[in-house]
Design a protein around this motif. Structure first.
Motif, short mmCIF file in Angstrom:
data_model
loop_
_atom_site.label_atom_id
_atom_site.label_comp_id
_atom_site.label_asym_id
_atom_site.label_seq_id
_atom_site.Cartn_x
_atom_site.Cartn_y
_atom_site.Cartn_z
N ASN A 93 2.89 4.96 7.68
CA ASN A 93 2.09 3.76 7.41
C ASN A 93 2.94 2.51 7.49
OD1 ASN A 93 -0.42 4.91 7.13
ND2 ASN A 93 -0.22 5.22 4.94
N GLN A 124 -3.57 15.88 3.41
CA GLN A 124 -2.62 14.90 3.93
C GLN A 124 -1.88 14.27 2.76
OE1 GLN A 124 -3.50 12.14 7.26
NE2 GLN A 124 -3.36 10.56 5.68
N ALA A 126 0.73 11.38 1.42
CA ALA A 126 1.40 10.10 1.66
C ALA A 126 2.61 10.10 0.72
CB ALA A 126 0.48 8.93 1.36
N ASP A 128 5.96 8.07 -0.50
CA ASP A 128 6.74 6.83 -0.53
C ASP A 128 8.21 7.22 -0.66
OD1 ASP A 128 4.49 5.21 -0.43
OD2 ASP A 128 4.29 5.13 -2.61
N GLN A 144 6.55 4.83 4.14
CA GLN A 144 5.51 5.74 3.67
C GLN A 144 5.20 6.69 4.82
OE1 GLN A 144 1.19 4.86 2.79
NE2 GLN A 144 1.94 5.37 0.74
N SER A 145 5.46 7.94 4.58
CA SER A 145 5.26 8.99 5.59
C SER A 145 3.98 9.74 5.31
CB SER A 145 6.45 9.96 5.52
OG SER A 145 6.23 11.06 6.37
N LEU A 146 3.31 10.16 6.36
CA LEU A 146 2.10 10.98 6.26
C LEU A 146 2.39 12.36 6.83
CD1 LEU A 146 -0.53 8.38 7.50
CD2 LEU A 146 0.12 8.90 5.14
#
Length: 151
Positions: A93, A124, A126, A128, A144-146
């Motif tokens: 993100n 999913q 998310a 941080d 921020q990785s998904l």
């Protein structure tokens, strides 16, 4: 230290959980050069130690995307999810690189599980994350990785 969860239901209950910090990993000139070869990014601030002495950082620095790529192995130290069939890096993100990573620095990931949302066939996450530089005033990367896990 890794947190282990079994299945999607346990994973859902972790939303908002602090995952802790990974072990430190060293960013050597060899690692930087290997990344440069893999990405065809041989900018002198990364790969030419003698020239880098006179550059803006006084030493070679890691590529921002090398720093970012370390998220996956460092995150894998923090959370192990069992009882799933597939794990997929879904994207990011946001990403920022507040501080350069001087050669021979040590980095670690500090992460929080911001949210867990249902998606068809799985969830999913998310996450941080802050990739810290040992002794640094600012992190090397904040993101921020998904990630998606499928049952």
């Amino acid at each position: 230290m890794s947190l282990t969860v079994n299945g999607l239901d346990e994973l859902r209950r972790l939303a908002g959980h602090h995952l802790g910090a990974s072990a430190w990993v060293r960013v050597s000139q060899g690692r930087i050069n290997t990344f440069a070869d893999a990405t065809d990014d041989h900018q002198w601030i990364h790969t030419e130690p003698e020239r880098a002495k006179d550059g803006p950082f006084g030493v070679p620095v890691a590529h921002g995307f090398l720093t970012l790529s370390l998220f996956i192995p460092l995150f894998s130290e923090l959370l192990e999810v069992r009882g799933v069939t597939t794990k997929v890096n879904y994207g990011l993100n946001r990403v920022r690189f507040p501080a350069p990573v001087p050669v021979e620095s040590r980095l670690r990931l500090v992460a929080d599980l911001a949210s867990v949302e249902d998606v068809p066939g799985g969830v999913q996450l998310a996450v941080d994350g802050s990739i810290e530089i040992e002794g640094g005033q600012k992190p090397a990367a904040v993101l921020q990785s998904l990630t998606r896990f499928y049952a």
